[in-house]
Design a protein around this motif. Structure first.
Motif, PDB file in Angstrom:
ATOM      1  N   PRO A 109       0.825  -1.210   0.000  1.00 32.68           N
ATOM      2  CA  PRO A 109       0.000   0.000   0.000  1.00 32.68           C
ATOM      3  C   PRO A 109       0.861   1.264   0.000  1.00 32.68           C
ATOM      4  CG  PRO A 109      -0.018  -1.030   2.159  1.00 32.68           C
ATOM      5  CD  PRO A 109       0.738  -1.947   1.243  1.00 32.68           C
ATOM      6  N   CYS A 110       0.269   2.335  -0.432  1.00 34.94           N
ATOM      7  CA  CYS A 110       0.973   3.621  -0.431  1.00 34.94           C
ATOM      8  C   CYS A 110       1.196   4.074   1.012  1.00 34.94           C
ATOM      9  CB  CYS A 110       0.172   4.660  -1.208  1.00 34.94           C
ATOM     10  SG  CYS A 110      -1.380   5.157  -0.444  1.00 34.94           S
ATOM     11  N   ALA A 111       1.992   5.094   1.184  1.00 34.97           N
ATOM     12  CA  ALA A 111       2.312   5.598   2.523  1.00 34.97           C
ATOM     13  C   ALA A 111       1.057   6.058   3.260  1.00 34.97           C
ATOM     14  CB  ALA A 111       3.310   6.733   2.423  1.00 34.97           C
ATOM     15  N   SER A 112       0.120   6.622   2.540  1.00 35.56           N
ATOM     16  CA  SER A 112      -1.120   7.092   3.145  1.00 35.56           C
ATOM     17  C   SER A 112      -1.928   5.928   3.700  1.00 35.56           C
ATOM     18  CB  SER A 112      -1.941   7.847   2.107  1.00 35.56           C
ATOM     19  OG  SER A 112      -3.246   8.037   2.558  1.00 35.56           O
ATOM     20  N   CYS A 113      -2.158   4.948   2.870  1.00 38.44           N
ATOM     21  CA  CYS A 113      -2.972   3.803   3.298  1.00 38.44           C
ATOM     22  C   CYS A 113      -2.261   3.008   4.397  1.00 38.44           C
ATOM     23  CB  CYS A 113      -3.284   2.902   2.107  1.00 38.44           C
ATOM     24  SG  CYS A 113      -4.362   3.724   0.900  1.00 38.44           S
ATOM     25  N   LYS A 114      -0.946   2.956   4.333  1.00 37.49           N
ATOM     26  CA  LYS A 114      -0.173   2.272   5.366  1.00 37.49           C
ATOM     27  C   LYS A 114      -0.327   2.999   6.699  1.00 37.49           C
ATOM     28  CE  LYS A 114       3.781   0.331   4.096  1.00 37.49           C
ATOM     29  NZ  LYS A 114       5.210   0.182   3.758  1.00 37.49           N
ATOM     30  N   LEU A 115      -0.212   4.320   6.703  1.00 35.80           N
ATOM     31  CA  LEU A 115      -0.330   5.097   7.925  1.00 35.80           C
ATOM     32  C   LEU A 115      -1.751   5.062   8.479  1.00 35.80           C
ATOM     33  CD1 LEU A 115       1.260   7.175   9.794  1.00 35.80           C
ATOM     34  CD2 LEU A 115       0.021   8.912   8.512  1.00 35.80           C
ATOM     35  N   LEU A 116      -2.723   5.139   7.589  1.00 31.96           N
ATOM     36  CA  LEU A 116      -4.127   5.151   8.010  1.00 31.96           C
ATOM     37  C   LEU A 116      -4.684   3.748   8.222  1.00 31.96           C
ATOM     38  CD1 LEU A 116      -5.384   7.983   5.629  1.00 31.96           C
ATOM     39  CD2 LEU A 116      -4.766   8.180   8.039  1.00 31.96           C
ATOM     40  N   TYR A 166       1.637   9.861  -5.411  1.00 32.83           N
ATOM     41  CA  TYR A 166       2.390  10.972  -4.844  1.00 32.83           C
ATOM     42  C   TYR A 166       3.047  10.644  -3.498  1.00 32.83           C
ATOM     43  CZ  TYR A 166      -0.797  12.768  -8.277  1.00 32.83           C
ATOM     44  OH  TYR A 166      -1.506  12.932  -9.426  1.00 32.83           O
ATOM     45  N   PHE A 167       2.565   9.618  -2.839  1.00 32.17           N
ATOM     46  CA  PHE A 167       3.101   9.215  -1.539  1.00 32.17           C
ATOM     47  C   PHE A 167       3.447   7.728  -1.573  1.00 32.17           C
ATOM     48  CE2 PHE A 167       0.178  12.768  -0.645  1.00 32.17           C
ATOM     49  CZ  PHE A 167       1.057  13.655  -0.023  1.00 32.17           C
ATOM     50  N   PRO A 168       4.592   7.393  -2.158  1.00 35.16           N
ATOM     51  CA  PRO A 168       4.971   5.979  -2.266  1.00 35.16           C
ATOM     52  C   PRO A 168       5.274   5.372  -0.891  1.00 35.16           C
ATOM     53  CG  PRO A 168       6.772   7.381  -2.976  1.00 35.16           C
ATOM     54  CD  PRO A 168       5.602   8.282  -2.711  1.00 35.16           C
ATOM     55  N   SER A 169       5.161   4.056  -0.805  1.00 33.09           N
ATOM     56  CA  SER A 169       5.367   3.371   0.475  1.00 33.09           C
ATOM     57  C   SER A 169       6.807   3.495   0.967  1.00 33.09           C
ATOM     58  CB  SER A 169       4.975   1.896   0.349  1.00 33.09           C
ATOM     59  OG  SER A 169       5.774   1.269  -0.631  1.00 33.09           O
ATOM     60  N   GLU A 170       7.755   3.778   0.075  1.00 27.06           N
ATOM     61  CA  GLU A 170       9.162   3.904   0.472  1.00 27.06           C
ATOM     62  C   GLU A 170       9.436   5.202   1.243  1.00 27.06           C
ATOM     63  OE1 GLU A 170       8.785   3.952  -3.319  1.00 27.06           O
ATOM     64  OE2 GLU A 170       8.118   1.907  -2.896  1.00 27.06           O
ATOM     65  N   VAL A 215       2.516  15.665   6.112  1.00 28.55           N
ATOM     66  CA  VAL A 215       1.398  16.352   5.443  1.00 28.55           C
ATOM     67  C   VAL A 215       0.091  16.039   6.168  1.00 28.55           C
ATOM     68  CG1 VAL A 215       0.055  16.448   3.306  1.00 28.55           C
ATOM     69  CG2 VAL A 215       2.534  16.504   3.202  1.00 28.55           C
ATOM     70  N   HIS A 216      -0.082  14.785   6.555  1.00 28.84           N
ATOM     71  CA  HIS A 216      -1.285  14.368   7.284  1.00 28.84           C
ATOM     72  C   HIS A 216      -1.370  15.075   8.633  1.00 28.84           C
ATOM     73  CE1 HIS A 216      -4.425  11.955   9.022  1.00 28.84           C
ATOM     74  NE2 HIS A 216      -3.607  11.425   9.923  1.00 28.84           N
ATOM     75  N   LYS A 217      -0.236  15.201   9.318  1.00 22.16           N
ATOM     76  CA  LYS A 217      -0.207  15.843  10.632  1.00 22.16           C
ATOM     77  C   LYS A 217      -0.628  17.308  10.545  1.00 22.16           C
ATOM     78  CE  LYS A 217       2.950  16.900  14.415  1.00 22.16           C
ATOM     79  NZ  LYS A 217       4.327  16.800  14.896  1.00 22.16           N
ATOM     80  N   VAL A 218      -0.184  17.999   9.511  1.00 19.25           N
ATOM     81  CA  VAL A 218      -0.460  19.433   9.391  1.00 19.25           C
ATOM     82  C   VAL A 218      -1.818  19.709   8.737  1.00 19.25           C
ATOM     83  CG1 VAL A 218       0.329  21.592   8.339  1.00 19.25           C
ATOM     84  CG2 VAL A 218       1.977  20.032   9.380  1.00 19.25           C
ATOM     85  N   PHE A 219      -2.119  19.016   7.646  1.00 23.18           N
ATOM     86  CA  PHE A 219      -3.320  19.338   6.868  1.00 23.18           C
ATOM     87  C   PHE A 219      -4.468  18.350   7.043  1.00 23.18           C
ATOM     88  CE2 PHE A 219       0.238  21.167   4.418  1.00 23.18           C
ATOM     89  CZ  PHE A 219      -0.139  22.498   4.471  1.00 23.18           C
ATOM     90  N   GLY A 220      -4.167  17.114   7.384  1.00 24.65           N
ATOM     91  CA  GLY A 220      -5.198  16.079   7.486  1.00 24.65           C
ATOM     92  C   GLY A 220      -5.403  15.389   6.145  1.00 24.65           C
TER      93      GLY A 220
END
Length: 157
Positions: free
Chosen positions: A6-13, A26-30, A38-43
């Motif tokens: 999964p991408c970095a977003s889906c992995k984090l969420l 735009y947010f690769p798992s690597e 970005v998630h911390k600041v903007f959601g």
């Protein structure tokens, strides 16, 4: 991303990365830190909305800007990028003042050097041109005069 990691977003969420995941390109798992900040600041929801409103060809630039702004916001929560820009503008102003002072000092040294080479007892056109150039006057409009005599008037008390 579908079948692969999964991408970095889906992995984090902690969700399944769909085939049409808007974050995947735009947010690769690597590089999980990129999305995390970005998630911390903007959601995630706000970032998703921003990306969906943009044409596909502008999204990569938008993500770069979001990452840059998020990093700036972590360093300076109040001013973010504006703080960095203001700091750099102040630094440029300070350096411009230093440059102007150095250029003035160079000009003074040049004037002192040239004035030692000018024989004031033998005025020539070249000497007049040099003096006029430093005074920002043209030699044709200036007339060099000797001292102006003062009138003595008697005072009656």
């Amino acid at each position: 991303m579908g079948g692969s990691s999964p991408c970095a977003s889906c992995k984090l969420l902690r969700r399944r990365c769909a085939k049409d995941c808007i974050f995947a390109p735009y947010f690769p798992s690597e590089d999980p830190h990129k999305f995390a900040i970005v998630h911390k600041v903007f959601g995630a929801s706000n970032v998703s909305k921003m990306l969906q409103e943009l044409p596909i060809e502008q999204r990569a630039d938008a993500v770069s800007s979001l990452v840059y702004e998020a990093n700036a916001r972590v360093r300076d929560p109040v001013y973010g990028c504006l703080g960095a820009i203001s700091y750099l503008q102040n630094q440029v102003s300070h350096l411009q003042m230093q440059l102007a002072a150095a250029q003035t000092e160079i000009l003074c040294i040049q004037m002192q050097h040239e004035s030692t080479q000018i024989d004031i007892h033998q005025p020539t056109n070249n000497n007049l041109d040099t003096i006029s150039r430093y005074l920002n006057f043209s030699s044709s409009t200036n007339v060099i005069q000797g001292p102006v005599p003062l009138k003595r008037e008697s005072l009656w008390i």
